[in-house]
Scaffold this motif. Structure first.
Motif, PDB file in Angstrom:
ATOM      1  N   ARG A   1       0.840  -1.184   0.000  1.00 39.67           N
ATOM      2  CA  ARG A   1       0.000   0.000   0.000  1.00 39.67           C
ATOM      3  C   ARG A   1       0.880   1.240   0.000  1.00 39.67           C
ATOM      4  N   THR A   2       0.406   2.296  -0.634  1.00 38.29           N
ATOM      5  CA  THR A   2       1.099   3.584  -0.571  1.00 38.29           C
ATOM      6  C   THR A   2       0.785   4.225   0.775  1.00 38.29           C
ATOM      7  N   ASP A   3       1.477   5.298   1.099  1.00 41.62           N
ATOM      8  CA  ASP A   3       1.195   6.017   2.350  1.00 41.62           C
ATOM      9  C   ASP A   3      -0.251   6.506   2.361  1.00 41.62           C
ATOM     10  N   ASP A   4      -0.727   7.028   1.232  1.00 43.58           N
ATOM     11  CA  ASP A   4      -2.112   7.506   1.155  1.00 43.58           C
ATOM     12  C   ASP A   4      -3.104   6.361   1.354  1.00 43.58           C
ATOM     13  N   GLN A   5      -2.803   5.189   0.797  1.00 39.46           N
ATOM     14  CA  GLN A   5      -3.685   4.034   0.961  1.00 39.46           C
ATOM     15  C   GLN A   5      -3.686   3.559   2.412  1.00 39.46           C
ATOM     16  N   ARG A   6      -2.516   3.567   3.053  1.00 37.57           N
ATOM     17  CA  ARG A   6      -2.456   3.189   4.471  1.00 37.57           C
ATOM     18  C   ARG A   6      -3.268   4.162   5.313  1.00 37.57           C
ATOM     19  N   ASP A   7      -3.165   5.448   4.997  1.00 37.95           N
ATOM     20  CA  ASP A   7      -3.951   6.445   5.732  1.00 37.95           C
ATOM     21  C   ASP A   7      -5.439   6.210   5.548  1.00 37.95           C
ATOM     22  N   ALA A   8      -5.862   5.880   4.317  1.00 37.72           N
ATOM     23  CA  ALA A   8      -7.283   5.614   4.051  1.00 37.72           C
ATOM     24  C   ALA A   8      -7.753   4.386   4.826  1.00 37.72           C
ATOM     25  N   CYS A   9      -6.944   3.340   4.869  1.00 36.93           N
ATOM     26  CA  CYS A   9      -7.290   2.137   5.632  1.00 36.93           C
ATOM     27  C   CYS A   9      -7.386   2.465   7.125  1.00 36.93           C
ATOM     28  N   ALA A  10      -6.445   3.263   7.623  1.00 35.12           N
ATOM     29  CA  ALA A  10      -6.438   3.614   9.044  1.00 35.12           C
ATOM     30  C   ALA A  10      -7.696   4.388   9.426  1.00 35.12           C
ATOM     31  N   VAL A  11      -8.176   5.246   8.542  1.00 32.62           N
ATOM     32  CA  VAL A  11      -9.406   6.002   8.810  1.00 32.62           C
ATOM     33  C   VAL A  11     -10.592   5.048   8.903  1.00 32.62           C
ATOM     34  N   ILE A  12     -10.657   4.089   7.993  1.00 35.52           N
ATOM     35  CA  ILE A  12     -11.748   3.098   8.013  1.00 35.52           C
ATOM     36  C   ILE A  12     -11.675   2.282   9.301  1.00 35.52           C
ATOM     37  N   CYS A  13     -10.483   1.841   9.670  1.00 34.61           N
ATOM     38  CA  CYS A  13     -10.319   1.050  10.892  1.00 34.61           C
ATOM     39  C   CYS A  13     -10.675   1.853  12.144  1.00 34.61           C
ATOM     40  N   ALA A  14     -10.339   3.120  12.145  1.00 31.36           N
ATOM     41  CA  ALA A  14     -10.590   3.952  13.323  1.00 31.36           C
ATOM     42  C   ALA A  14     -12.073   4.028  13.652  1.00 31.36           C
ATOM     43  N   ARG A  15     -12.933   3.870  12.654  1.00 31.88           N
ATOM     44  CA  ARG A  15     -14.380   3.961  12.867  1.00 31.88           C
ATOM     45  C   ARG A  15     -15.022   2.598  13.108  1.00 31.88           C
ATOM     46  N   CYS A  16     -14.251   1.524  13.033  1.00 35.23           N
ATOM     47  CA  CYS A  16     -14.814   0.175  13.089  1.00 35.23           C
ATOM     48  C   CYS A  16     -15.151  -0.250  14.521  1.00 35.23           C
ATOM     49  N   PRO A  17     -16.377  -0.712  14.744  1.00 38.09           N
ATOM     50  CA  PRO A  17     -16.775  -1.111  16.093  1.00 38.09           C
ATOM     51  C   PRO A  17     -16.146  -2.430  16.572  1.00 38.09           C
ATOM     52  N   ILE A  18     -15.550  -3.202  15.670  1.00 38.42           N
ATOM     53  CA  ILE A  18     -14.912  -4.451  16.103  1.00 38.42           C
ATOM     54  C   ILE A  18     -13.394  -4.395  15.942  1.00 38.42           C
TER      55      ILE A  18
END
Length: 102
Positions: free
Chosen positions: A32-49
């Motif tokens: 993943r690129t840095d931008d892709q990692r950041d996008a994944c991290a944002v999705i994970c940050a909102r995940c209830p599990i």
């Protein structure tokens, strides 16, 4: 907690909820690129599990994929890398109920 116990906990949650990363290739890509990692991290940050995901990733020492806000590709030892995303700045994602087959 053992990897088997962590998997059972995560699996039980996945039987009732579809996490926001479900079906997104970016989480299982080889790199993943840095931008892709950041996008994944944002999705994970909102995940209830997210916590269950992290417990499994740490207990099983995953060394590929993006798990609970951490890019684990090439990590080998399964030690988490510090995430640069401020999880508190992102609102929690809604829990999506899985549809029962008719």
């Amino acid at each position: 907690m053992s990897a088997d116990e962590a998997w059972e906990d995560l699996k039980a949650a996945l039987e009732h909820y579809a996490p926001p990363c479900s079906g997104l290739h970016l989480f299982t890509a080889d790199s993943r690129t840095d931008d892709q990692r950041d996008a994944c991290a944002v999705i994970c940050a909102r995940c209830p599990i997210r916590d269950l995901c992290n417990h499994f990733a740490v207990a099983s020492r995953v060394d590929s994929g993006f798990w609970a806000g951490i890019d684990r590709a090439g990590r080998g030892s399964g030690r988490p890398r510090t995430s640069t995303t401020d999880a508190g700045a992102v609102p929690p994602a809604p829990i999506t109920q899985k549809e029962e087959p008719s």
